[in-house]
Design a protein around this motif. Sequence first.
Motif, PDB file in Angstrom:
ATOM      1  N   ASP A   1       0.718  -1.165  -0.288  1.00 37.86           N
ATOM      2  CA  ASP A   1       0.038  -0.102  -0.002  1.00 37.86           C
ATOM      3  C   ASP A   1       0.912   1.068  -0.073  1.00 37.86           C
ATOM      4  OD1 ASP A   1      -2.355  -1.852   0.054  1.00 37.86           O
ATOM      5  OD2 ASP A   1      -2.907  -1.163   1.818  1.00 37.86           O
ATOM      6  N   MET A   2       1.834   1.206  -0.536  1.00 31.04           N
ATOM      7  CA  MET A   2       2.773   2.374  -0.969  1.00 31.04           C
ATOM      8  C   MET A   2       2.417   3.240  -2.014  1.00 31.04           C
ATOM      9  SD  MET A   2       4.362   1.886   1.846  1.00 31.04           S
ATOM     10  CE  MET A   2       5.629   3.170   1.681  1.00 31.04           C
ATOM     11  N   GLN A   3       1.141   3.193  -2.349  1.00 26.85           N
ATOM     12  CA  GLN A   3       0.665   3.911  -3.527  1.00 26.85           C
ATOM     13  C   GLN A   3       0.253   5.593  -3.040  1.00 26.85           C
ATOM     14  OE1 GLN A   3      -2.277   0.824  -3.675  1.00 26.85           O
ATOM     15  NE2 GLN A   3      -3.875   2.559  -3.990  1.00 26.85           N
ATOM     16  N   ASN A   4       0.318   6.339  -4.277  1.00 24.09           N
ATOM     17  CA  ASN A   4       0.196   7.813  -3.535  1.00 24.09           C
ATOM     18  C   ASN A   4      -1.028   8.129  -2.948  1.00 24.09           C
ATOM     19  OD1 ASN A   4       2.333   8.734  -5.135  1.00 24.09           O
ATOM     20  ND2 ASN A   4       1.218   8.617  -7.169  1.00 24.09           N
ATOM     21  N   SER A   5      -2.162   7.373  -3.233  1.00 27.61           N
ATOM     22  CA  SER A   5      -3.486   7.721  -2.588  1.00 27.61           C
ATOM     23  C   SER A   5      -3.249   7.607  -0.881  1.00 27.61           C
ATOM     24  CB  SER A   5      -4.714   6.939  -3.093  1.00 27.61           C
ATOM     25  OG  SER A   5      -4.577   5.518  -3.037  1.00 27.61           O
ATOM     26  N   ILE A   6      -2.443   6.289  -0.540  1.00 25.30           N
ATOM     27  CA  ILE A   6      -2.374   5.996   0.668  1.00 25.30           C
ATOM     28  C   ILE A   6      -1.184   7.011   1.438  1.00 25.30           C
ATOM     29  CG2 ILE A   6      -1.954   4.006   2.268  1.00 25.30           C
ATOM     30  CD1 ILE A   6      -3.358   2.230   0.199  1.00 25.30           C
ATOM     31  N   VAL A   7       0.004   6.875   0.773  1.00 26.96           N
ATOM     32  CA  VAL A   7       1.130   7.761   1.277  1.00 26.96           C
ATOM     33  C   VAL A   7       0.871   9.054   1.446  1.00 26.96           C
ATOM     34  CG1 VAL A   7       3.462   8.459   0.719  1.00 26.96           C
ATOM     35  CG2 VAL A   7       2.677   6.158   0.200  1.00 26.96           C
ATOM     36  N   SER A   8      -0.022   9.700   0.839  1.00 22.48           N
ATOM     37  CA  SER A   8      -0.488  10.969   0.949  1.00 22.48           C
ATOM     38  C   SER A   8      -1.396  11.195   2.039  1.00 22.48           C
ATOM     39  CB  SER A   8      -1.227  11.593  -0.292  1.00 22.48           C
ATOM     40  OG  SER A   8      -2.516  10.891  -0.572  1.00 22.48           O
ATOM     41  N   ARG A   9      -2.131  10.168   2.543  1.00 26.49           N
ATOM     42  CA  ARG A   9      -3.090  10.229   3.984  1.00 26.49           C
ATOM     43  C   ARG A   9      -2.051  10.188   5.234  1.00 26.49           C
ATOM     44  NH1 ARG A   9      -6.728   6.464   1.693  1.00 26.49           N
ATOM     45  NH2 ARG A   9      -6.818   5.350   3.644  1.00 26.49           N
ATOM     46  N   TYR A  10      -1.232   9.303   5.111  1.00 28.56           N
ATOM     47  CA  TYR A  10      -0.551   8.856   6.445  1.00 28.56           C
ATOM     48  C   TYR A  10       1.029   9.635   6.615  1.00 28.56           C
ATOM     49  CZ  TYR A  10      -3.866   4.974   7.044  1.00 28.56           C
ATOM     50  OH  TYR A  10      -4.925   4.606   7.251  1.00 28.56           O
ATOM     51  N   VAL A  11       1.643   9.996   5.478  1.00 29.08           N
ATOM     52  CA  VAL A  11       2.812  10.417   5.493  1.00 29.08           C
ATOM     53  C   VAL A  11       2.877  12.005   5.590  1.00 29.08           C
ATOM     54  CG1 VAL A  11       5.324  10.539   4.522  1.00 29.08           C
ATOM     55  CG2 VAL A  11       3.794   8.456   4.493  1.00 29.08           C
ATOM     56  N   GLN A  12       3.122  12.535   6.859  1.00 29.68           N
ATOM     57  CA  GLN A  12       3.561  13.883   6.804  1.00 29.68           C
ATOM     58  C   GLN A  12       4.727  14.507   6.491  1.00 29.68           C
ATOM     59  OE1 GLN A  12       0.382  14.419   7.669  1.00 29.68           O
ATOM     60  NE2 GLN A  12       0.147  12.326   8.326  1.00 29.68           N
ATOM     61  N   ASP A  13       5.893  13.759   6.482  1.00 27.44           N
ATOM     62  CA  ASP A  13       7.335  14.286   6.204  1.00 27.44           C
ATOM     63  C   ASP A  13       7.977  12.981   5.369  1.00 27.44           C
ATOM     64  OD1 ASP A  13       9.915  15.006   6.327  1.00 27.44           O
ATOM     65  OD2 ASP A  13       9.975  15.085   8.635  1.00 27.44           O
ATOM     66  N   GLU A  14       8.430  13.534   4.408  1.00 26.68           N
ATOM     67  CA  GLU A  14       9.069  12.720   3.417  1.00 26.68           C
ATOM     68  C   GLU A  14      10.360  11.793   4.305  1.00 26.68           C
ATOM     69  OE1 GLU A  14       8.848  12.084   0.102  1.00 26.68           O
ATOM     70  OE2 GLU A  14       7.169  13.114  -0.051  1.00 26.68           O
ATOM     71  N   ALA A  15      10.723  12.346   5.255  1.00 30.09           N
ATOM     72  CA  ALA A  15      11.599  11.610   5.964  1.00 30.09           C
ATOM     73  C   ALA A  15      11.046  10.225   6.481  1.00 30.09           C
ATOM     74  CB  ALA A  15      12.076  12.415   7.246  1.00 30.09           C
ATOM     75  N   GLN A  16       9.657  10.310   6.684  1.00 35.09           N
ATOM     76  CA  GLN A  16       9.014   9.014   7.160  1.00 35.09           C
ATOM     77  C   GLN A  16       9.294   7.658   6.270  1.00 35.09           C
ATOM     78  OE1 GLN A  16       5.135  10.897   8.059  1.00 35.09           O
ATOM     79  NE2 GLN A  16       5.062   9.166   9.497  1.00 35.09           N
ATOM     80  N   LEU A  17       9.745   8.052   4.967  1.00 35.38           N
ATOM     81  CA  LEU A  17       9.917   6.957   3.930  1.00 35.38           C
ATOM     82  C   LEU A  17      11.070   6.663   3.859  1.00 35.38           C
ATOM     83  CD1 LEU A  17       7.652   8.611   1.126  1.00 35.38           C
ATOM     84  CD2 LEU A  17       6.979   6.679   2.881  1.00 35.38           C
TER      85      LEU A  17
END
Length: 190
Positions: A14-30
């Motif tokens: 579930d590392m798709q844009n629609s899900i990442v955009s909801r859960y990731v506030q800071d790119e460093a989380q990736l």
Amino acid sequence: MSSTTGKSALLMMDMQNSIVSRYVQDEAQLLPFQKALQTAHKYQIPVIYVRVMFREGYPEISMHNKMFGGIAQRGGSAIPEDMVQIHESLKPQPQDIIVNKRRVSAFTGSDLEVILRAQQIDTLILSGIATSGVVLSTLREAADKDFILNVLSDACIDGDDEVHQLLIEKVFPMQAEVLTVDAWAESLSK
């Protein structure tokens, strides 16, 4: 560590844009996800991306499904193509596999198990968003299918930090080895 590089696969779920955009506030989380990908590629461990995807008109979704039923009720076309693409910072390489699923678990409505069995993969390295969603559902189903399981604790994100910690510290260890991306990478270098 019970995995061997010849029979393991890294699941990026579930590392798709629609899900990442909801859960990731800071790119460093990736960053842990990126390191997991680099590690898998370095050791020639297959990488399998699993994403949720529906057909036009959502014929796979029952109105009784609390998680997905609202999507079908809104009707219209399927999720826009750019929203189902894997996040740019985690872009698949040509040798990586993308699997489409229809429910929370990576196995439900997908050909994941067929791919794993065909490749004689018996060990799964789990990562994804959300810890209480795809990671939990996939872990439980994979354990019932007798896969050896490892969860990358820092390559899992949840909307609720308390739930994430409970799962990582108390629930997952009953069926999987839980370790950080760094600890996993170090174990492969030995």
